[in-house]
Design a protein around this motif. Structure first.
Motif, PDB file in Angstrom:
ATOM      1  N   GLU A 266     -31.998  -9.068  47.535  1.00  0.00           N
ATOM      2  CA  GLU A 266     -31.640  -8.468  48.711  1.00  0.00           C
ATOM      3  C   GLU A 266     -31.411  -9.366  49.961  1.00  0.00           C
ATOM      4  OE1 GLU A 266     -31.001  -5.238  51.256  1.00  0.00           O
ATOM      5  OE2 GLU A 266     -32.228  -7.088  51.611  1.00  0.00           O
ATOM      6  N   GLU A 267     -30.262  -9.627  50.377  1.00  0.00           N
ATOM      7  CA  GLU A 267     -29.969 -10.687  51.149  1.00  0.00           C
ATOM      8  C   GLU A 267     -30.484 -10.709  52.463  1.00  0.00           C
ATOM      9  OE1 GLU A 267     -26.908  -7.319  51.921  1.00  0.00           O
ATOM     10  OE2 GLU A 267     -27.872  -8.242  49.981  1.00  0.00           O
TER      11      GLU A 267
ATOM     12  N   TYR B 219     -38.250  -7.394  46.259  1.00  0.00           N
ATOM     13  CA  TYR B 219     -36.982  -7.744  46.175  1.00  0.00           C
ATOM     14  C   TYR B 219     -36.345  -8.789  45.406  1.00  0.00           C
ATOM     15  CZ  TYR B 219     -37.204  -4.985  50.354  1.00  0.00           C
ATOM     16  OH  TYR B 219     -37.793  -3.782  51.345  1.00  0.00           O
TER      17      TYR B 219
END
Length: 336
Positions: free
Chosen positions: A231-232, A275
Motif C-alpha cells: 500500500e504505497e 498493509y
C-alpha cells in the motif's frame, strides 16, 4: 533554516484551514512545506501549496473551551479539534514550548495511533522547526495545531499479544504477521492487530532508546523499497511515524524517551501488519543520484507522502533509503 520567512508565511496561510478534510483525511500541507523548507526548497513552497489548495477545508467550528478541569473528557473527540488547538495556543503563549510538550507528551503518547499516526508526524515536523531556529509565532502556532490535532484524534491501542522477538529492528519487522483480513480503512485494520513481535520492550536507558529508534527508522525506510507496493501511501507511515518521535526526543526530558520508542515500535509494526504485501520485490539502487537530486525528484512528483518519506530517507542518508524514496515516486500518483 528559513532565512526568507517563507515557512512562516506558508504556516500563517495554512492555519486558516483545519487539520482534516472530508471528516477523516489529514491535511498534510504543514508537514510537506516544513520538509520542503528544511531541504532547501523554500522557493517552491507557495507553488506547491497552490497545487494542494483544493485539498484544504476551512478551520472547524468550536464547541466548548478545553480547560484544566475538562480536558480528559475532550481527549479523543474529533469534534473538539478547534477547542484543542485553541487550548494549546493559550498554553504556548503562557509557558515555554518545551514545558508544554513535556507535560503533554506522556498524556498523548498512548493515543499515537489516531488519525493514522498523522498527528504525531505533524508534531515531529513542528518540533524540528523549533529546534532549528527561532520560535516565531507561526511556528509555535503550528505546534499548537499539531498537538491539538493529536488530542482530538487520540486513539489508544489495546496492547497486542507478544510474539517471539528478534535482535534487530529489520528482523523484527520481517517477523510481523499480516492481519488476517486486509480490507477497510486504518481504524478497522488497526482493530485487527492482535499480536506483534517483542522488540525493545526491555529498554529503559534513554540513550539506548534513541539508538534503537534510529535503527527502527532506518529499517522501516529500507523496507519500503521492497514492500511499499503493499500500500504505497499507508506503508510510508511505518517509517515517518517513528521518525517523528525520533525528531522530538531532543526537546523532551530523556526519561520520556523509552516510552516513545515503545509506542513508535508498536505503530511501525502495526502498520506493517495492516498493509503487508504478499511478497517482497527487488529494488533498484539509486545509482549516482545524490540525496539532493532524489529530493528534487520528490518535489517534482509533488505527492505529499512522497515528499515526507523522501525527507525521512534523507535523515537515514544511505543508498537503500534513497532507493525507498525513489520507489515511492514510482508507486504513487503525482500531485496536480
Amino acid at each position: 533554516m528559513d532565512a526568507t520567512g517563507t515557512l512562516d508565511e506558508a504556516l500563517e496561510r495554512l492555519h486558516h484551514s483545519g487539520p482534516e478534510r472530508l471528516g477523516r483525511l489529514t491535511n498534510h500541507a504543514p508537514m510537506a512545506v516544513e520538509a520542503l523548507t528544511a531541504r532547501g526548497q523554500a522557493h517552491a513552497v507557495h507553488r506547491w501549496l497552490d497545487l494542494y489548495a483544493g485539498k484544504l477545508e476551512d478551520f472547524p467550528s468550536r464547541v466548548e473551551p478545553v480547560t484544566a478541569d475538562n480536558w480528559a473528557s475532550a481527549l479523543g473527540d474529533p469534534r473538539r479539534a478547534a477547542d484543542w488547538i485553541d487550548h494549546f495556543e493559550r498554553q504556548l503563549a503562557e509557558r515555554p514550548w518545551r514545558d508544554v510538550l513535556g507535560q503533554w507528551w506522556p498524556r498523548l503518547l498512548p493515543g499515537l495511533y489516531g488519525g493514522s499516526t498523522h498527528p504525531v508526524i505533524r508534531v515531529g515536523h513542528a518540533v524540528r522547526t523549533l529546534l532549528s531556529g527561532e520560535a516565531t509565532e507561526p511556528r509555535l502556532a503550528e505546534l499548537a495545531h499539531g498537538l491539538g490535532y493529536w488530542a482530538a484524534r487520540h486513539r489508544p491501542l489495546a496492547a497486542p499479544a507478544s510474539l517471539p522477538g528478534a535482535d534487530s529492528a529489520a528482523a523484527a519487522l520481517d517477523a510481523v504477521p499480516p492481519i488476517a483480513v486486509r480490507d477497510g480503512g486504518f481504524p478497522a485494520r488497526l482493530d485487527r492487530v492482535e499480536a506483534l513481535p517483542t522488540w525493545a520492550a526491555e529498554v529503559t536507558d534513554p540513550d539506548e532508546a534513541r539508538r534503537r529508534l534510529t535503527e527502527l527508522v532506518r529499517a522501516a525506510t529500507h523496507r519500503y523499497a521492497t514492500h511499499g507496493h503493499g500500500e504505497e501511501t499507508m506503508l510510508v507511515h511505518a517509517a515517518t511515524a517513528p521518525n517523528a518521535v525520533l525528531r522530538t526526543l531532543p526537546a523532551l526530558p530523556p526519561a520520556l524517551w523509552p516510552a516513545g520508542l515503545r509506542a513508535a515500535w508498536t505503530a511501525s509494526a502495526a502498520v506493517t501488519a495492516m498493509y503487508a504485501p504478499d511478497a517482497p520485490v527487488r529494488y533498484s539502487p539509486p545509482g549516482t543520484l545524490t540525496p539532493e537530486e532524489v529530493f528534487e525528484r520528490a518535489l517534482a512528483h509533488g505527492d505529499e507522502h512522497v515528499i515526507k518519506l523522501t525527507d525521512t530517507a534523507l535523515d537515514v542518508g544511505d543508498a537503500p533509503a534513497l532507493a525507498a524514496a525513489l520507489r515511492s515516486i514510482e508507486l504513487s500518483t503525482p500531485l496536480g
